[in-house]
Design a protein around this motif. Structure first.
Motif, mmCIF file in Angstrom:
data_model
loop_
_atom_site.group_PDB
_atom_site.id
_atom_site.type_symbol
_atom_site.label_atom_id
_atom_site.label_comp_id
_atom_site.label_asym_id
_atom_site.label_seq_id
_atom_site.Cartn_x
_atom_site.Cartn_y
_atom_site.Cartn_z
ATOM 1 N N GLY A 65 11.784 56.096 59.151
ATOM 2 C CA GLY A 65 13.046 56.644 58.649
ATOM 3 C C GLY A 65 13.167 58.132 58.910
ATOM 4 O O GLY A 65 14.231 58.624 59.314
ATOM 5 N N MET A 66 12.075 58.871 58.700
ATOM 6 C CA MET A 66 12.098 60.314 58.962
ATOM 7 C C MET A 66 12.256 60.587 60.451
ATOM 8 O O MET A 66 12.974 61.507 60.850
ATOM 9 N N LEU A 67 11.587 59.774 61.276
ATOM 10 C CA LEU A 67 11.701 59.956 62.723
ATOM 11 C C LEU A 67 13.120 59.675 63.195
ATOM 12 O O LEU A 67 13.664 60.408 64.038
ATOM 13 N N ALA A 68 13.742 58.625 62.653
ATOM 14 C CA ALA A 68 15.104 58.268 63.062
ATOM 15 C C ALA A 68 16.113 59.344 62.689
ATOM 16 O O ALA A 68 17.090 59.566 63.417
ATOM 17 N N ARG A 69 15.893 60.021 61.566
ATOM 18 C CA ARG A 69 16.868 61.013 61.082
ATOM 19 C C ARG A 69 16.544 62.437 61.515
ATOM 20 O O ARG A 69 17.449 63.228 61.773
ATOM 21 N N LEU A 70 15.247 62.759 61.604
ATOM 22 C CA LEU A 70 14.850 64.145 61.854
ATOM 23 C C LEU A 70 14.111 64.337 63.163
ATOM 24 O O LEU A 70 13.762 65.472 63.499
ATOM 25 N N GLY A 71 13.854 63.265 63.875
ATOM 26 C CA GLY A 71 13.071 63.370 65.101
ATOM 27 C C GLY A 71 13.830 64.036 66.228
ATOM 28 O O GLY A 71 15.059 64.150 66.199
ATOM 29 N N PRO A 72 13.107 64.505 67.253
ATOM 30 C CA PRO A 72 13.755 65.141 68.415
ATOM 31 C C PRO A 72 14.740 64.184 69.083
ATOM 32 O O PRO A 72 14.410 63.008 69.310
ATOM 33 N N PRO A 73 15.943 64.645 69.398
ATOM 34 C CA PRO A 73 16.954 63.756 69.990
ATOM 35 C C PRO A 73 16.512 63.111 71.296
ATOM 36 O O PRO A 73 16.982 62.024 71.642
ATOM 37 N N ARG A 74 15.632 63.784 72.048
ATOM 38 C CA ARG A 74 15.187 63.206 73.316
ATOM 39 C C ARG A 74 14.048 62.213 73.133
ATOM 40 O O ARG A 74 13.711 61.496 74.077
ATOM 41 N N LEU A 75 13.435 62.201 71.960
ATOM 42 C CA LEU A 75 12.290 61.319 71.728
ATOM 43 C C LEU A 75 12.696 60.031 71.017
ATOM 44 O O LEU A 75 12.173 58.961 71.330
ATOM 45 N N VAL A 76 13.621 60.124 70.080
ATOM 46 C CA VAL A 76 13.964 58.965 69.251
ATOM 47 C C VAL A 76 14.603 57.834 70.059
ATOM 48 O O VAL A 76 14.202 56.670 69.904
ATOM 49 N N PRO A 77 15.610 58.091 70.929
ATOM 50 C CA PRO A 77 16.218 56.971 71.671
ATOM 51 C C PRO A 77 15.228 56.176 72.527
ATOM 52 O O PRO A 77 15.308 54.932 72.535
ATOM 53 N N PRO A 78 14.286 56.815 73.253
ATOM 54 C CA PRO A 78 13.322 55.995 73.998
ATOM 55 C C PRO A 78 12.458 55.115 73.098
ATOM 56 O O PRO A 78 12.179 53.963 73.435
ATOM 57 N N ILE A 79 12.046 55.648 71.939
ATOM 58 C CA ILE A 79 11.240 54.846 71.019
ATOM 59 C C ILE A 79 12.062 53.680 70.484
ATOM 60 O O ILE A 79 11.578 52.545 70.386
ATOM 61 N N ALA A 80 13.327 53.937 70.143
ATOM 62 C CA ALA A 80 14.203 52.871 69.654
ATOM 63 C C ALA A 80 14.451 51.820 70.733
ATOM 64 O O ALA A 80 14.518 50.615 70.435
ATOM 65 N N LEU A 81 14.585 52.252 71.980
ATOM 66 C CA LEU A 81 14.821 51.309 73.075
ATOM 67 C C LEU A 81 13.608 50.406 73.270
ATOM 68 O O LEU A 81 13.759 49.195 73.486
ATOM 69 N N ILE A 82 12.408 50.974 73.180
ATOM 70 C CA ILE A 82 11.201 50.158 73.284
ATOM 71 C C ILE A 82 11.146 49.161 72.136
ATOM 72 O O ILE A 82 10.783 47.995 72.316
ATOM 73 N N GLY A 83 11.534 49.612 70.930
ATOM 74 C CA GLY A 83 11.543 48.711 69.791
ATOM 75 C C GLY A 83 12.581 47.616 69.907
ATOM 76 O O GLY A 83 12.400 46.515 69.379
ATOM 77 N N LYS A 84 13.669 47.905 70.588
ATOM 78 C CA LYS A 84 14.725 46.904 70.766
ATOM 79 C C LYS A 84 14.234 45.716 71.572
ATOM 80 O O LYS A 84 14.621 44.568 71.320
ATOM 81 N N PHE A 85 13.383 45.968 72.556
ATOM 82 C CA PHE A 85 12.825 44.905 73.394
ATOM 83 C C PHE A 85 11.340 44.738 73.057
ATOM 84 O O PHE A 85 10.475 44.769 73.936
ATOM 85 N N ALA A 86 11.066 44.557 71.767
ATOM 86 C CA ALA A 86 9.684 44.556 71.280
ATOM 87 C C ALA A 86 8.853 43.430 71.887
ATOM 88 O O ALA A 86 7.696 43.633 72.249
ATOM 89 N N LEU A 87 9.420 42.235 72.000
ATOM 90 C CA LEU A 87 8.639 41.111 72.510
ATOM 91 C C LEU A 87 8.282 41.305 73.977
ATOM 92 O O LEU A 87 7.155 41.012 74.401
ATOM 93 N N ALA A 88 9.223 41.820 74.760
ATOM 94 C CA ALA A 88 8.956 42.065 76.182
ATOM 95 C C ALA A 88 7.899 43.149 76.362
ATOM 96 O O ALA A 88 6.982 43.011 77.176
ATOM 97 N N THR A 89 8.019 44.233 75.604
ATOM 98 C CA THR A 89 7.035 45.315 75.732
ATOM 99 C C THR A 89 5.679 44.900 75.187
ATOM 100 O O THR A 89 4.641 45.368 75.677
ATOM 101 N N PHE A 90 5.666 44.016 74.181
ATOM 102 C CA PHE A 90 4.399 43.509 73.654
ATOM 103 C C PHE A 90 3.598 42.824 74.761
ATOM 104 O O PHE A 90 2.380 43.005 74.875
ATOM 105 N N VAL A 91 4.284 42.024 75.572
ATOM 106 C CA VAL A 91 3.615 41.317 76.663
ATOM 107 C C VAL A 91 3.305 42.268 77.816
ATOM 108 O O VAL A 91 2.186 42.277 78.353
ATOM 109 N N ALA A 92 4.262 43.095 78.188
ATOM 110 C CA ALA A 92 4.125 43.905 79.398
ATOM 111 C C ALA A 92 3.124 45.051 79.236
ATOM 112 O O ALA A 92 2.494 45.459 80.221
ATOM 113 N N HIS A 93 2.947 45.567 78.010
ATOM 114 C CA HIS A 93 2.115 46.766 77.884
ATOM 115 C C HIS A 93 0.656 46.490 78.222
ATOM 116 O O HIS A 93 -0.050 47.374 78.726
ATOM 117 N N ARG A 94 0.175 45.253 77.990
ATOM 118 C CA ARG A 94 -1.191 44.937 78.372
ATOM 119 C C ARG A 94 -1.347 44.920 79.889
ATOM 120 O O ARG A 94 -2.372 45.344 80.423
#
Length: 388
Positions: free
Chosen positions: A291-320
């Motif tokens: 919650g703190m990251l979403a509201r107070l985090g750097p604008p250039r950092l939060v969207p990439p983290i949110a995008l990775i979270g949006k496709f969590a299942l795909a990144t879960f498989v692909a990151h290995r």
């Protein structure tokens, strides 16, 4: 909240109410995307340290850096929380059960496929793929004789989704009784696991599968109960958010007590205490950080983290896959002689960057597909809930 109750009750709702519900669900999705992305960052961090060969006594593996082992535990709790907080409002009751069944089937398919790929990759690294050609190696995944990969955490996740329709009904009708039953069940499972581990039944298949090991170190019963508790947290937030916030504050303090107990001499009661309340306490702290990251985090950092979270299942498989490719590249270019800390940073940052690129491509694909669908003439279907 009233609109959500009306939708869950199946009553007629007009267009403004539907729009308001969609806006609420979208905002909630953004917050949970950051949460899931943060879990992915922690997961990639742990795997990168292991692959880089950092010693367990290294300071990066201690309390002065990112927590280890939190991501998989909280991931299951978050799956249940998302079912209670978003899914129960976004979809009408008649569609919830078939949608959750379909999602569970997808997760189980991904679990089997990704586990096969990951375990064969480990054998390929060792230079011996001959076990793959034997029937015993494949049946060993059922008998627990063949080690599972991290994909095993998807089994309790799928089971939580299958339990979600029943949990949603219980949490709405009997919230406090359901909470008490879940806590008592967690306590009973924690005590049983401690007792059976020290008994002659420690190596029994059912004990290993349900209480101590599960698939890949994720025992089924404790993890499913964690997910059900997450479902209760999601539903109760809709019912009484002010009290829910006090509950999250209590869990934050409880997790601090569990952290302090880790410095005490090993004892049965401390172990049961941490196993019973630890997952919810970790969820509360990561919820606060997200919650703190979403509201107070750097604008250039939060969207990439949110995008990775949006496709969590795909990144879960692909990151290995990304981790193994980067590790092979480091070894092939002779950079494996570098200090373990540098290899860890390269693996971690490289995996996050490649995962983000993958998610950008997936987002672009879905945007194009959505644009093409919106361009088609709309013909209302009789079974469409909102048309009714």
């Amino acid at each position: 909240m009233e609109a959500g109750r009306a939708l869950r009750a199946g009553s007629a709702v007009n267009a403004p109410v539907i729009n308001r519900l969609n806006q609420m669900a979208t905002q909630r999705s953004k917050t949970l995307d950051v949460f899931r992305g943060l879990l992915f960052v922690l997961m990639a961090n742990t795997h990168a340290m292991t692959l880089a060969g950092l010693d367990g006594s290294h300071w990066l593996m201690g309390h002065l850096w990112l927590p280890n082992g939190w991501a998989t535990v909280v991931y299951v709790v978050l799956s249940g929380y998302g079912s209670g907080w978003i899914f129960s409002v976004r979809h009408p009751p008649a569609l919830q059960k078939p949608l959750l069944r379909r999602r569970s089937a997808v997760i189980l398919a991904v679990m089997v496929l990704s586990n096969s790929i990951f375990t064969m990759g480990v054998l390929a690294q060792q230079g011996d793929l001959s076990p793959v050609l034997t029937w015993g190696w494949w049946t060993g995944f059922i008998t627990l004789d063949t080690p599972w990969s991290i994909s095993g955490v998807l089994l309790p996740t799928a089971l939580v989704l299958l339990c979600a329709p029943t949990m949603l009904r219980l949490c709405r009708a009997l919230p406090y009784q359901t909470l008490a039953a879940l806590v008592l069940a967690q306590l009973a499972v924690a005590v049983s696991a401690q007792w059976l581990t020290a008994s002659v039944y420690a190596h029994h298949g059912a004990v290993r599968f349900f209480l101590t090991e599960g698939l890949g170190g994720f025992p089924v019963l404790p993890f499913v109960l964690n997910g059900c508790l997450g479902c209760w947290l999601g539903v109760y937030r809709q019912q009484n958010e002010p009290v829910w916030l006090y509950g999250i504050a209590f869990l934050l303090l409880l997790q601090l007590c569990m952290f302090a107990s880790s410095f005490a001499p090993p004892a049965l009661h401390w172990s049961v205490f941490r196993n019973t309340f630890g997952p919810a306490g970790k969820f509360a702290w990561l919820f606060l950080c997200a919650g703190m990251l979403a509201r107070l985090g750097p604008p250039r950092l939060v969207p990439p983290i949110a995008l990775i979270g949006k496709f969590a299942l795909a990144t879960f498989v692909a990151h290995r896959v990304f981790l193994q490719l980067l590790n092979a590249t480091i070894a092939g270019t002779g950079l494996d002689t570098l200090p373990a800390e540098l290899r860890y940073v390269a693996l971690w940052i490289g995996t996050l960057a490649l995962s983000w690129i993958l998610c950008k491509l997936l987002q672009r694909h879905y945007n194009r597909a959505a644009s093409a669908q919106l361009a088609r003439p709309k013909v209302p279907r009789k079974e469409d809930y909102f048309t009714q």
